[in-house]
Design an enzyme around this catalytic site. Sequence first.
Site, mmCIF file in Angstrom:
data_model
loop_
_atom_site.group_PDB
_atom_site.id
_atom_site.type_symbol
_atom_site.label_atom_id
_atom_site.label_comp_id
_atom_site.label_asym_id
_atom_site.label_seq_id
_atom_site.Cartn_x
_atom_site.Cartn_y
_atom_site.Cartn_z
ATOM 1 N N HIS A 92 0.815 -1.212 0.000
ATOM 2 C CA HIS A 92 0.000 0.000 0.000
ATOM 3 C C HIS A 92 0.851 1.265 0.000
ATOM 4 O O HIS A 92 0.376 2.327 -0.405
ATOM 5 C CB HIS A 92 -0.959 -0.016 1.187
ATOM 6 C CG HIS A 92 -2.114 -0.930 0.992
ATOM 7 N ND1 HIS A 92 -3.361 -0.692 1.521
ATOM 8 C CD2 HIS A 92 -2.229 -2.094 0.296
ATOM 9 C CE1 HIS A 92 -4.182 -1.669 1.177
ATOM 10 N NE2 HIS A 92 -3.505 -2.537 0.434
ATOM 11 N N HIS A 282 -1.946 -12.791 -2.373
ATOM 12 C CA HIS A 282 -3.008 -13.476 -1.642
ATOM 13 C C HIS A 282 -2.630 -14.902 -1.257
ATOM 14 O O HIS A 282 -3.456 -15.645 -0.737
ATOM 15 C CB HIS A 282 -4.305 -13.446 -2.451
ATOM 16 C CG HIS A 282 -4.893 -12.082 -2.546
ATOM 17 N ND1 HIS A 282 -6.089 -11.806 -3.187
ATOM 18 C CD2 HIS A 282 -4.452 -10.877 -2.073
ATOM 19 C CE1 HIS A 282 -6.343 -10.513 -3.111
ATOM 20 N NE2 HIS A 282 -5.357 -9.927 -2.441
#
EC number: 1.11.1.21
Length: 751
Positions: A92, A282
Amino acid sequence: MSNETKCPFSHAAGGGTTNRDWWPNQLRLDLLSQHSSKSNPLGGDFNYAKAFKSLDFAAVKKDLAALMTDSQDWWPADFGHYGPLFIRMAWHSAGTYRIGDGRGGAGRGQQRFAPLNSWPDNASLDKARRLLWPIKQKYGQKISWADLMILAGNVALETMGFKTFGFGGGREDTWEPDADVSWGKEKTWLGGDLRYGKGAAGKDEGVVVADEALHGTETSRTDSGRNLENPLAAVQMGLIYVNPEGPDGNPDPLAAAHDIRESFGRMAMDDEETVALIAGGHAFGKTHGAGPADNIGPEPEGADLERQGLGWASTFGTGKGADTITSGLEVTWSNTPTKWGNSYLENLFGHEWELTKSPAGANQWVAKDAAETIPHAYDPAKKLRPTMLTTDLSLRFDPAYEKISRRFLEHPDQLADAFARAWFKLIHRDMGPRARYLGPEVPAEELLWQDPIPAVDHPLVNEQDVAALKQKILASGLPVSQLVQTAWASASTFRGSDKRGGANGARIRLAPQKDWAANEPEQLAKVLKVLEGIQAEFNGAQSGGKKISLADLIVLAGGAGIEQAAQKAGHRVTVPFTPGRMDASQEQTDVQSVGALEPIADGFRNFLKGKYNIRAEDLLIDKAQLLTLTAPEMTVLIGGLRVLNVHTGQDAHGVFTDRPETLSNDFFRNLLDMRTEWKPLSEARDVFEGRDAKTGAKKWTGTRVDLVFGSNSQLRALCEVYASEDGQEKFVRDFVAAWAKVMNLDRFDVA
């Protein structure tokens, strides 16, 4: 009578109605003075590269590795490992980058400051940074927050069994929020109503949960009608990429695939890189949506003083661990969430999926009739059914993504390599050329997206050579304006945001730059042909392998033109020149990627590619900020380039002088002349005509960019300095200094 006791005191410094309250469209000159030495506690003499080189890099990595499994009671680690949290933090931090203007990214450590520290998509990352503080405190200024956050993500991957591609340090912290980055115009978190023609109205909660009252029950949007405003890359205010529930909370995997492709593409990722990042990322960790969003308190910037910069305090259960609420989604993708493997793709393709709701009410998917094979983050005796996000299903149901995903499923080694490379690109995309990378883990392989330039492999020209080359250039018949304009076109592609572009590499002679409208391809080709002839003649006459690159010669030619123009104005100056630039090849140039550097506007050349809903003077500020110019530097460059007759196209707007190609202060003197009256030539008010106030005789034409220097009070004050009787010498000196700065913005090899 005591004023202290009788009169209320309610106006601290900076309070009250501001100039921007009165005049919201005021020119943002403040963008040209951000991140000054006054906000930096380290002082102007601090050299971060030098400090980083003294860092015990191995010791930092060892401390980071130990932290990964050192779970703290105040914020416990999922599955006993902080790795997934630090991967998300690093992702992020870097993932705000967008290729359109090069802004965003990890390079300045901006995740520490508003608004990023309080974005809904960054919920709980305040805890990740606090977990890192003891390590940052230990090593001090030898490693920046910007570097440490990214390195923590790399170490997290390595401690969970993944082999990374490498790491380059060199991200220098800033000490205040970036003011130049537009994250969109929406006024509510998760709003998308202004970046799209039709989008979500937004909401204020710090979790990504669909709200039917706001979002409606919108049908799928899978065509190109969903057009995202440039240069934005995130689909909603406060998100890094896309809404994991689907567009505006609509759980449609195909519609989500459209958003993913657009968003990741604007962050410089192709389909394979996109799939690799999602499938690789993920493989680890989980999302958090243990309870309803109304249990969550304000974000860090809105939290109470005693919270000490931590936000999103939760009243749900313990507010942490198994009770954590972050995104509002409660998904664990992999059977081994703290160990690298292919379980994510195996689960994605190994089950059929049905829509369900998280405990927070978010749309997510659960495997039909599946066994409970997924570990619980805090109860080792408990197992869960596999779950996925809407955006995960996009990798299966979008035809292009599915093809790549199935290949990665069948060839895990290809996924590992693709993820390693895509992750490296993600965390280094805004760092510019490899010359800026620091540390022992910089990979040797040269990558196309790094805009590679050959290393210097020959002796460089000396002062005598430079003098002789200048004579050749000035005797070539090329006018001063074309020499200067070509050098400016080459160097001014630089962007301080992602450190790309600049004169080094001479990519102005290659596709796509040679064909850009701003560069006037026909004129450019003629200038380059003459300069290439001078280069070939010089290089052919040398012994010992001495050469001058075209990149150097273009810059030298611009400087020679300026010196001649200054001499015509009665000033002898030497424009600084440092050889050492090299020429890149077409094979070393990613045409699509370099295409993002094309200027839609360059006020320094009075160029607008088209008509825009942004004022030309605002586009000038944008360009000047990308060139890292101050307001005085921008002002003196405009005045100098105008009198040197530098402009794109045939219209000599802004050339306020009767002696073009003479480096005089005429632009400023004539602009501030009260004997001239200005009137717009059309309702568009983009070009103006200046006439003699007494006779009505036409004197000049100018654009909005030209006239703003007389209209804006701050710019007019700067112009007055150079228009004064004692301003000519200062003007020449300041112009040469600002010019040299632009020519050398990309010279990280000599910085």
